[in-house]
Design a protein around this motif. Structure first.
Motif, mmCIF file in Angstrom:
data_model
loop_
_atom_site.group_PDB
_atom_site.id
_atom_site.type_symbol
_atom_site.label_atom_id
_atom_site.label_comp_id
_atom_site.label_asym_id
_atom_site.label_seq_id
_atom_site.Cartn_x
_atom_site.Cartn_y
_atom_site.Cartn_z
ATOM 1 N N GLU A 19 -11.534 -2.807 3.093
ATOM 2 C CA GLU A 19 -10.624 -1.724 2.605
ATOM 3 C C GLU A 19 -11.241 -0.569 2.364
ATOM 4 N N GLY A 47 -7.295 4.795 8.767
ATOM 5 C CA GLY A 47 -6.620 3.773 8.719
ATOM 6 C C GLY A 47 -5.315 3.189 9.183
ATOM 7 N N PHE A 80 -4.992 7.493 3.674
ATOM 8 C CA PHE A 80 -5.263 6.627 5.254
ATOM 9 C C PHE A 80 -5.062 5.501 4.343
ATOM 10 N N GLY A 81 -4.395 4.229 4.673
ATOM 11 C CA GLY A 81 -4.721 2.947 4.478
ATOM 12 C C GLY A 81 -4.753 1.985 5.228
ATOM 13 N N CYS A 82 -5.083 0.845 4.744
ATOM 14 C CA CYS A 82 -4.845 -0.667 5.037
ATOM 15 C C CYS A 82 -5.929 -0.382 6.419
ATOM 16 N N TYR A 83 -6.843 -0.882 5.981
ATOM 17 C CA TYR A 83 -8.563 -0.792 7.212
ATOM 18 C C TYR A 83 -8.391 -2.294 8.493
ATOM 19 N N GLY A 114 -13.641 0.562 5.105
ATOM 20 C CA GLY A 114 -13.387 1.955 5.827
ATOM 21 C C GLY A 114 -12.444 3.555 5.291
ATOM 22 N N ASP A 115 -12.143 2.970 3.601
ATOM 23 C CA ASP A 115 -12.418 3.935 3.058
ATOM 24 C C ASP A 115 -13.377 5.532 2.740
ATOM 25 N N TYR A 171 -0.418 6.032 7.395
ATOM 26 C CA TYR A 171 -0.541 6.868 6.470
ATOM 27 C C TYR A 171 0.463 7.216 5.265
ATOM 28 N N TRP A 205 1.414 -1.021 0.457
ATOM 29 C CA TRP A 205 -0.051 0.024 -0.023
ATOM 30 C C TRP A 205 1.350 1.378 -0.465
ATOM 31 N N SER A 234 -6.044 4.220 14.999
ATOM 32 C CA SER A 234 -7.130 3.005 14.153
ATOM 33 C C SER A 234 -6.925 2.148 15.232
#
Length: 255
Positions: free
Chosen positions: A198, A209, A178-181, A201-202, A212, A26, A134
């Protein structure tokens, strides 16, 4: 000197685990998009030199700087240094990428001051890190649970604090993601089962996430030089001095 918050070697080893590879993929996508259009002559990556986060950038001169405790790798252009004391001249770097650098250094704010010093005006810095607010960060803060992240939660630099530091150092936030939920899973199979989170959450929890990526640009206020304004005022004064004689002076001349 304060003890190091986390060893780069521990983070490098964690990135080779299934969940670490998930984070790494990611972050690679986000950083590639943030550095692809950065131009100049010198690009520096601080930390994790075995992981090339400058591959999508076309700047000709690239350096991968790291502390003595980091895994060296075999890439050319490596430089051993501490992020609190960068061995570069002031205003000499066009792009700087820092993967999780603030999480293992001794003085994160001093590192940002060094970044501001060495970056050219309009230079760009890209940073990644773990989000303490998170699901991953909350799980690591619960007592009695085994730690799965390589960096304890108190050592993480939150995006809100990073934005405040950017503002103090005259950086302008360019973009952030932000990522990886998905939940913090240990196996690839469970990571795949939770992939639906994923997108959810976004959309519904964008600031939650696990990691970041933030890009900022160094802004330098310039002085506006005013040209020959005094010459214009002088010409106006000279024109005002050429006044026609008044009526009383004409009458006296006739007499």
């Amino acid at each position: 000197m304060a003890p190091q918050r986390a060893m780069p070697i521990e983070l490098a080893e964690w990135l080779e685990t299934p969940v670490g590879q998930y984070v790494r993929a990611w972050e690679q996508r986000q950083v590639d998009a943030m550095v692809g259009n950065a131009f100049g002559y010198h690009a520096i990556q601080i930390g994790l030199p075995h992981w090339d986060l400058l591959q999508a950038n076309r700047i000709p001169h690239k350096v991968w700087a790291h502390s003595p405790s980091a895994p060296f790798g075999t890439r050319a252009g490596r430089l051993i240094c501490e992020p609190e004391q960068l061995p570069f001249d002031a205003q000499s770097v066009d792009l700087m990428v820092m993967p999780h650098t603030l999480e293992w250094c001794n003085d994160p704010h001093q590192v940002l001051r060094e970044v501001e010093r060495v970056l050219m005006p309009e230079g760009r810095v890209v940073m990644t890190g773990f989000n303490p607010y998170s699901l991953w960060g909350l799980r690591e803060s619960l007592p009695g649970l085994a730690l799965q992240l390589p960096i304890p939660v108190p050592s993480q630099v939150s995006p809100s604090r990073l934005k405040d530091w950017f503002k103090l150092l005259s950086f302008e936030l360019d973009r952030g993601r932000f990522g990886c939920y998905v939940p913090l899973c240990a196996t690839s199979a469970w990571l795949q089962r939770w992939q639906f989170m994923e997108h959810a959450g976004d959309r519904w929890w964008p600031a939650g996430g696990a990691v970041y990526a933030i890009a900022a640009v160094k802004r330098v206020s310039s002085l506006r030089l005013v040209g020959p304004a005094w010459r214009k005022s002088r010409r106006r004064r000279m024109r005002r001095g050429a006044v026609a004689p008044v009526a009383s002076q004409v009458d006296d001349a006739r007499r």
